[in-house]
Structure formats: C-alpha cells, structure tokens
Design a protein around this motif. Structure first.
Motif, PDB file in Angstrom:
ATOM      1  N   GLY A  99      -5.860  12.576   7.315  1.00  0.00           N
ATOM      2  CA  GLY A  99      -5.966  13.896   7.939  1.00  0.00           C
ATOM      3  C   GLY A  99      -6.985  14.025   9.060  1.00  0.00           C
ATOM      4  N   ARG A 100      -7.499  12.909   9.573  1.00  0.00           N
ATOM      5  CA  ARG A 100      -8.480  12.932  10.679  1.00  0.00           C
ATOM      6  C   ARG A 100      -9.680  13.833  10.385  1.00  0.00           C
ATOM      7  NH1 ARG A 100      -4.928  12.570  16.195  1.00  0.00           N
ATOM      8  NH2 ARG A 100      -4.013  10.534  15.798  1.00  0.00           N
ATOM      9  N   ALA A 101      -9.981  14.792  11.271  1.00  0.00           N
ATOM     10  CA  ALA A 101     -11.275  15.469  11.186  1.00  0.00           C
ATOM     11  C   ALA A 101     -11.305  16.586  10.141  1.00  0.00           C
ATOM     12  CB  ALA A 101     -11.628  16.049  12.555  1.00  0.00           C
ATOM     13  N   ASN A 155      -0.336  18.893  19.889  1.00  0.00           N
ATOM     14  CA  ASN A 155      -1.198  17.702  19.751  1.00  0.00           C
ATOM     15  C   ASN A 155      -1.259  16.997  21.094  1.00  0.00           C
ATOM     16  OD1 ASN A 155       1.293  16.486  19.899  1.00  0.00           O
ATOM     17  ND2 ASN A 155       1.254  15.629  17.843  1.00  0.00           N
ATOM     18  N   ASN A 156      -2.028  15.940  21.176  1.00  0.00           N
ATOM     19  CA  ASN A 156      -2.191  15.297  22.473  1.00  0.00           C
ATOM     20  C   ASN A 156      -0.912  14.596  22.931  1.00  0.00           C
ATOM     21  OD1 ASN A 156      -3.545  14.505  24.806  1.00  0.00           O
ATOM     22  ND2 ASN A 156      -4.141  12.553  23.894  1.00  0.00           N
ATOM     23  N   ALA A 157      -0.120  14.101  21.985  1.00  0.00           N
ATOM     24  CA  ALA A 157       1.160  13.493  22.364  1.00  0.00           C
ATOM     25  C   ALA A 157       2.014  14.540  23.092  1.00  0.00           C
ATOM     26  CB  ALA A 157       1.880  12.962  21.129  1.00  0.00           C
ATOM     27  N   ALA A 158       2.009  15.763  22.571  1.00  0.00           N
ATOM     28  CA  ALA A 158       2.757  16.849  23.203  1.00  0.00           C
ATOM     29  C   ALA A 158       2.160  17.194  24.562  1.00  0.00           C
ATOM     30  CB  ALA A 158       2.758  18.085  22.300  1.00  0.00           C
ATOM     31  N   GLU A 182       0.575   1.796  23.342  1.00  0.00           N
ATOM     32  CA  GLU A 182       1.284   2.350  22.179  1.00  0.00           C
ATOM     33  C   GLU A 182       0.225   2.942  21.270  1.00  0.00           C
ATOM     34  OE1 GLU A 182       4.397   0.289  19.931  1.00  0.00           O
ATOM     35  OE2 GLU A 182       3.357   0.880  18.090  1.00  0.00           O
ATOM     36  N   ILE A 183       0.350   4.238  20.981  1.00  0.00           N
ATOM     37  CA  ILE A 183      -0.682   4.916  20.190  1.00  0.00           C
ATOM     38  C   ILE A 183      -0.441   4.754  18.702  1.00  0.00           C
ATOM     39  CG2 ILE A 183      -1.737   7.177  19.679  1.00  0.00           C
ATOM     40  CD1 ILE A 183      -2.462   5.974  22.395  1.00  0.00           C
ATOM     41  N   GLY A 184       0.778   4.499  18.321  1.00  0.00           N
ATOM     42  CA  GLY A 184       1.056   4.411  16.878  1.00  0.00           C
ATOM     43  C   GLY A 184       2.361   5.123  16.639  1.00  0.00           C
ATOM     44  N   THR A 230      -7.355   3.486  27.189  1.00  0.00           N
ATOM     45  CA  THR A 230      -6.914   2.470  26.225  1.00  0.00           C
ATOM     46  C   THR A 230      -7.711   2.690  24.946  1.00  0.00           C
ATOM     47  OG1 THR A 230      -8.522   0.942  27.111  1.00  0.00           O
ATOM     48  CG2 THR A 230      -6.325   0.806  28.014  1.00  0.00           C
ATOM     49  N   SER A 231      -7.349   3.776  24.243  1.00  0.00           N
ATOM     50  CA  SER A 231      -8.121   4.214  23.073  1.00  0.00           C
ATOM     51  C   SER A 231      -8.236   3.154  22.008  1.00  0.00           C
ATOM     52  CB  SER A 231      -7.446   5.417  22.423  1.00  0.00           C
ATOM     53  OG  SER A 231      -7.328   6.467  23.319  1.00  0.00           O
ATOM     54  N   ASN A 232      -7.091   2.507  21.696  1.00  0.00           N
ATOM     55  CA  ASN A 232      -7.078   1.689  20.488  1.00  0.00           C
ATOM     56  C   ASN A 232      -7.102   0.186  20.746  1.00  0.00           C
ATOM     57  OD1 ASN A 232      -4.563   1.646  21.561  1.00  0.00           O
ATOM     58  ND2 ASN A 232      -3.506   2.516  19.805  1.00  0.00           N
ATOM     59  N   GLU A 260      -5.080  12.131  33.838  1.00  0.00           N
ATOM     60  CA  GLU A 260      -5.628  11.138  32.910  1.00  0.00           C
ATOM     61  C   GLU A 260      -5.485  11.631  31.470  1.00  0.00           C
ATOM     62  OE1 GLU A 260      -9.576   9.584  33.651  1.00  0.00           O
ATOM     63  OE2 GLU A 260      -9.355   8.153  32.001  1.00  0.00           O
ATOM     64  N   ASP A 261      -4.941  10.757  30.635  1.00  0.00           N
ATOM     65  CA  ASP A 261      -4.903  11.017  29.191  1.00  0.00           C
ATOM     66  C   ASP A 261      -6.142  10.352  28.602  1.00  0.00           C
ATOM     67  OD1 ASP A 261      -4.452  11.205  26.491  1.00  0.00           O
ATOM     68  OD2 ASP A 261      -2.781   9.788  26.454  1.00  0.00           O
ATOM     69  N   LEU A 262      -7.090  11.173  28.167  1.00  0.00           N
ATOM     70  CA  LEU A 262      -8.354  10.624  27.657  1.00  0.00           C
ATOM     71  C   LEU A 262      -8.289  10.228  26.190  1.00  0.00           C
ATOM     72  CD1 LEU A 262     -11.205  12.818  29.202  1.00  0.00           C
ATOM     73  CD2 LEU A 262     -10.700  10.425  29.662  1.00  0.00           C
ATOM     74  N   PHE A 294      -6.440  15.642  26.035  1.00  0.00           N
ATOM     75  CA  PHE A 294      -7.151  14.999  24.919  1.00  0.00           C
ATOM     76  C   PHE A 294      -6.830  15.705  23.604  1.00  0.00           C
ATOM     77  CE2 PHE A 294     -10.690  18.135  24.849  1.00  0.00           C
ATOM     78  CZ  PHE A 294     -10.605  18.655  26.133  1.00  0.00           C
ATOM     79  N   SER A 295      -7.230  15.057  22.500  1.00  0.00           N
ATOM     80  CA  SER A 295      -6.881  15.549  21.153  1.00  0.00           C
ATOM     81  C   SER A 295      -7.915  16.534  20.626  1.00  0.00           C
ATOM     82  CB  SER A 295      -6.837  14.390  20.159  1.00  0.00           C
ATOM     83  OG  SER A 295      -5.691  13.619  20.326  1.00  0.00           O
ATOM     84  N   GLY A 296      -7.469  17.444  19.770  1.00  0.00           N
ATOM     85  CA  GLY A 296      -8.391  18.369  19.108  1.00  0.00           C
ATOM     86  C   GLY A 296      -9.008  17.779  17.852  1.00  0.00           C
ATOM     87  N   ASP A 297      -8.317  16.797  17.233  1.00  0.00           N
ATOM     88  CA  ASP A 297      -8.779  16.337  15.916  1.00  0.00           C
ATOM     89  C   ASP A 297      -9.284  14.902  15.915  1.00  0.00           C
ATOM     90  OD1 ASP A 297      -6.275  15.245  16.322  1.00  0.00           O
ATOM     91  OD2 ASP A 297      -5.496  15.752  14.344  1.00  0.00           O
ATOM     92  N   LYS A 298      -9.673  14.416  17.095  1.00  0.00           N
ATOM     93  CA  LYS A 298     -10.351  13.116  17.091  1.00  0.00           C
ATOM     94  C   LYS A 298     -11.851  13.400  17.156  1.00  0.00           C
ATOM     95  CE  LYS A 298      -6.462  10.370  18.694  1.00  0.00           C
ATOM     96  NZ  LYS A 298      -5.958   9.534  19.805  1.00  0.00           N
ATOM     97  N   LEU A 299     -12.573  12.805  18.114  1.00  0.00           N
ATOM     98  CA  LEU A 299     -14.026  12.977  18.092  1.00  0.00           C
ATOM     99  C   LEU A 299     -14.490  14.411  18.338  1.00  0.00           C
ATOM    100  CD1 LEU A 299     -15.173   9.621  19.627  1.00  0.00           C
ATOM    101  CD2 LEU A 299     -15.837  10.526  17.390  1.00  0.00           C
TER     102      LEU A 299
HETATM  103  C1  LIG Z   1      -4.578   9.543  20.040  1.00  0.00           C
HETATM  104  C2  LIG Z   1      -4.008   9.449  21.393  1.00  0.00           C
HETATM  105  C3  LIG Z   1      -2.845  10.164  21.738  1.00  0.00           C
HETATM  106  C4  LIG Z   1      -2.115  10.995  20.740  1.00  0.00           C
HETATM  107  O1  LIG Z   1      -2.899  12.104  20.374  1.00  0.00           O
HETATM  108  P1  LIG Z   1      -2.454  13.000  19.115  1.00  0.00           P
HETATM  109  O2  LIG Z   1      -3.402  14.158  19.182  1.00  0.00           O
HETATM  110  O3  LIG Z   1      -2.596  12.149  17.919  1.00  0.00           O
HETATM  111  O4  LIG Z   1      -1.049  13.414  19.354  1.00  0.00           O
HETATM  112  C5  LIG Z   1      -2.368  10.041  23.018  1.00  0.00           C
HETATM  113  N1  LIG Z   1      -2.993   9.263  23.921  1.00  0.00           N
HETATM  114  C6  LIG Z   1      -4.115   8.573  23.635  1.00  0.00           C
HETATM  115  C7  LIG Z   1      -4.733   7.709  24.691  1.00  0.00           C
HETATM  116  C8  LIG Z   1      -4.666   8.646  22.368  1.00  0.00           C
HETATM  117  O5  LIG Z   1      -5.768   7.964  22.062  1.00  0.00           O
END
Ligand SMILES: *Cc1c(COP(=O)(O)O)cnc(C)c1O
Length: 475
Positions: A99-101, A155-158, A182-184, A230-232, A260-262, A294-299
């Motif tokens: 569930g992340r954060a 979410n950030n994918a959206a 590829e984010i997953g 390149t998050s991952n 930019e997708d951060l 960027f995502s709301g539920d990461k850092l």
């Molecule tokens: C995590 C991530 C996403 C997806 O974000 P979600 O909030 O999980 O949908 C997209 N792009 C990058 C670079 C990411 O690290």
C-alpha cells in the motif's frame, strides 16, 4: 459397533449446530447465509476427520455446542475484511504491495471530515456558484513548486498518459533510449505512448544521449520533448544524459513543449537523510520544464494520486481533455492530498508530520536501540523456540524509487528452532494482524524502520503465538 459409525451417529445435524450457542445467539447479528455455510462446513470437516482418523476425535468435540463454536470461528473468518492493516516489518518504506505510503494524522482527519458529510468539492463558497474540484490543491501545489498551474488525477501513470495524449496526440514525442522505462506491470513507456496515440521517436543510445540527438530529431511532426526519470534502475559507467534545463532551453528555442515524468517527485531535498541529490519538483519547474508529473504516494507520503504541474496553457489543455474526467480523483483522495501537502510549506513540519519522511529520517542508532528493546522483551518469552540477534541491515525506499539507495539500519534476525523459517513466515501472515518480514539465508529479518506506533507489541504477540509460546509478551 464400528467406532466410525458411532462417531458419525453422534455428529450433530446442521440445524442443531445453528440452534446451539454460540451461533444461536448471533443469529440476529450475522448474515444467515454465512452462518449456514459455516455450520455446514464445520460438520463436513468433522465428518472427513472421522472417516480419516477416528481415533483422533473425542466425544466432546461432537456436541452441538462444540461444533457451533467451530462454525463461529469459520463465520468470523468469512466475515473478516479482505483489505486489512498489516505490520510492515520489511523496512521497505514504499512497499507497493503493502500500500505504499501510510497517511499522516492530518490526512486521516481530513478524509474523515470530508467523507462523513457534504463538502464544497465543486462549490464556490464565495460566489455560491459552481467551483472547481482541483482548486483545493492548485494554489498549494503552485506555492510549493513555483509552477503557474497544477492539476491532479488518479495516479502518476494516468498523469503521464493524459498529458501525452492531451499535448501530443498524432505527433511525435522525442525520448532518449536510456529512458524507455517499464515501471511495473503493464506500465511501459512505449506502450503508454502508443495507447495515447503519440509516436515515439527514440534518440541516442542506451548509455549516452546528447542534446544534439534531440535537436537532430526535431521535425514538424514533433509535439513534445520528453524526459522520464529512471526511477527503478540506473545506467552507470560511461554515460551521458541531457539535463532538464538543457532540454527546456532547446524546447524554448524551437517552440516545442518539454515534459518530464519525475516518478516519485520530491518536494524537498532529502539528501541529508542519505538519499541521493535528485532535482526537486521546484528545481525542475525552475529549469524551465513545461509539464511535470509525479506520484502522490511515493516519497511525497500521501494518497495514491498523479500530480501535474507546469505552464498554465498546457495544464488547461490537459484539464480540458475528455479523458481527464475518466481519470479524475475522488474527494477522499483530494482531502488526504491537501492535508499531506500543507505541512510542506514548512519543511520541519513536514519532517515531523509525514510518516514516510519520519521513517526515512530515523537514525541507524535508534533502530539498533529499538531492535534491542524488542529482543529483550522477546527472549524471555521465546526461550529456546527461536534464536534471536540484532544484525546490521540496510533497507530500501521501494515503490520503484531510488533503486541504488541503501538506508543503513538494523533488524532483528530470527531463526526458529522447531519449525522452518518459511512456516514461521506463513504463521505470521495468518496472525490477527498479519506481520510481513523478509526471509534471507534461512533467517527471518524484522526491520523496525517501517513499524508504526504501537506495532512493536503486536509484533511480539504474533511472534510468541506463531512460535507456540504460552507466555504473554505484554508486560
Ligand atoms: C512510479 C512511477 C510511475 C507510476 O506512478 P503511479 O503513481 O504508481 O501510477 C510513472 N513513472 C515513473 C517514472 C515512476 O517512477
């Protein structure tokens, strides 16, 4: 008589089980269908045991009351919520599967307040007319990032899919080969682009991309210059990448939008806590990038959400796109997001109040002290059922963020003496509040970094019970 036959004859009928306490007392409180199913299952289980191992059955187990109690346990299990709290003892801060954060107290309060009643979600309290859902966080996001405008989606994918579609459908987006992420699961950048109707124009090589590669690829088909964090993963060694500022300048020069997708997207510099120095959202805005997601539920440490900030005209275009309605966030998320963002106005307050930042900032020495506390408490209780020691262990941020970052810390390493470590892990997953640890080299590692207030006691209880101790952990 055959002992099996005699036992089977004693086995009560389903009706008698339903009419015996404790089930009979709960007939009004629990759904009948569940009680019936549980009574049937309890009887069927006993019948199977009688046929398989009649010697193991005692008469007392076959009284209507005893079978009723067995059925009640099954009913409670069936009625237990499916989505439940678990104790994260993996040390991974943003565990996507867990569930992340976790949310801050203020975010929970905001959700509660807005959920239980009506709200001004799309109602302007000044004019009495229609208001805007996104107005509740836009000003705050602009203040925190220096952007002209902001909006939020599911979410950030959206956020990435919507921004690409709204800004560059039918055109090309230029992206470095080193950033085809590829984010997953199903989120692969080339596929997202294709589904948004955007043509991918790859430039450079896996390890090196230069500004001239982007410049040479620009045609009248170009709709967007794109950077993806390149998050991952990381490309290390003989590498070169173009900075956001350089790409932004090229975009301005050629009148092409830069996005930019951060990924995680940080609102403050966290390098003091052992994180690599990565550009904050504010720095990326200042570098001149037009649209940032960027995502709301990461850092950030908030609810699942995708945040889009940037230049007003571009954000307006994104917000007006028909797909925006399909990806919009709900009022509960919005309430949690606003309450998560507000403390960032004062970074010290954010560090105090946002759980993800709190956990990130815990010094290794404190983790060691906490491990020793749990160890002392447990060794008296567990006796020779398991060997326990405190070991140095690094943990990761998780959630596909900062793959190379190792947060130094400590964990409790447990080796059960009478059962296998896999069996112990399985029993802990079945605890009233499931405990999730990490198995490494036949030891179960429990890292206190990700434990929430009050969970150390529950973890102790779960361990004692999983290892079959009869002592109580509670002092
Ligand atoms: C995590 C991530 C996403 C997806 O974000 P979600 O909030 O999980 O949908 C997209 N792009 C990058 C670079 C990411 O690290």
């Amino acid at each position: 008589m055959d002992p099996k036959q005699s036992l089977l004859r004693q086995l009560p009928a389903v009706d008698r089980v339903l009419n015996a306490p404790p089930l009979a007392d709960l007939a009004e409180k629990l759904p009948h269908a569940i009680l019936l199913e549980s009574a049937q299952k309890a009887v069927a289980d006993l019948r199977r045991q009688i046929l398989d191992q009649p010697a193991a059955i005692e008469d007392a187990q076959l009284s209507p009351e005893a079978v009723s109690a067995r059925a009640l346990a099954l009913a409670r299990q069936a009625l237990r919520p499916s989505l439940r709290r678990v104790i994260n003892a993996t040390g991974t801060l943003l565990h996507t599967n867990l569930g992340r954060a976790p949310l801050s107290a203020a975010a929970l309060e905001a959700v509660n307040e807005v959920a239980r009643s009506y709200s001004n979600l799309e109602f302007d309290l000044d004019s009495g007319g229609r208001g805007h859902r996104y107005a509740h966080v836009e000003e705050l996001l602009c203040r925190l990032t220096g952007a002209e405008a902001a909006t939020v989606v599911n979410n950030n994918a959206a956020a990435v899919l919507l921004s690409l579609t709204a800004l560059a459908k039918g055109q090309e987006a230029i992206l470095s080969r080193g950033e085809l992420v590829e984010i997953g699961g199903a989120f692969r950048v080339p596929d997202v682009m294709a589904s948004g109707g955007v043509m991918l124009r790859e430039v450079g090589t896996t390890n090196k991309t230069h500004l001239r590669d982007y410049r040479d690829a620009i045609t009248d088909q170009t709709g967007l210059l794109l950077k993806i964090h390149t998050s991952n993963y990381r490309i290390v060694g003989f590498t070169a990448a173009v900075t956001a500022a350089e790409l932004a300048e090229l975009g301005r020069e050629r009148n092409i939008l830069v996005m930019e997708d951060l990924g995680s997207g940080m609102l403050m510099d966290l390098s003091a806590f052992g994180l690599p120095q990565e550009p904050t959202v504010k720095e990326t805005v200042a570098a001149g990038v037009d649209v940032i997601t960027f995502s709301g539920d990461k850092l950030l440490g908030g609810p699942q959400a995708g945040i889009i900030v940037g230049q007003r005209a571009a954000i307006e275009k994104i917000r007006r796109h028909p797909m925006a309605r399909a990806l919009r966030i709900d009022k509960l998320t919005l309430a949690a997001l606003e309450a998560t963002l507000r403390p960032y106005l004062d970074q010290q307050q954010a560090l105090r109040e946002i759980p993800v930042l709190n956990m990130l900032a815990v010094p290794a020495a404190e983790l060691e002290t906490r491990c020793q506390g749990i160890l002392r408490q447990l060794s008296a209780v567990l006796g020779d059922k398991a060997s326990l020691e405190v070991v140095a262990e690094t943990s990761t941020v998780g959630g596909g963020a900062l793959p190379l970052t190792q947060l130094p810390g400590f964990a409790l390493a447990l080796v059960p003496q009478k059962i296998s470590v896999d069996e112990l892990a399985a029993r802990l997953r079945r605890a009233p509040v499931p405990v999730i640890g990490r198995i490494q080299e036949n030891r179960l590692l429990l890292n206190p970094r990700t434990l929430q207030a009050g969970e150390e006691g529950e973890l102790g209880e779960a361990l004692a019970s999983a290892l079959g101790s009869t002592e109580s952990v509670r002092r």
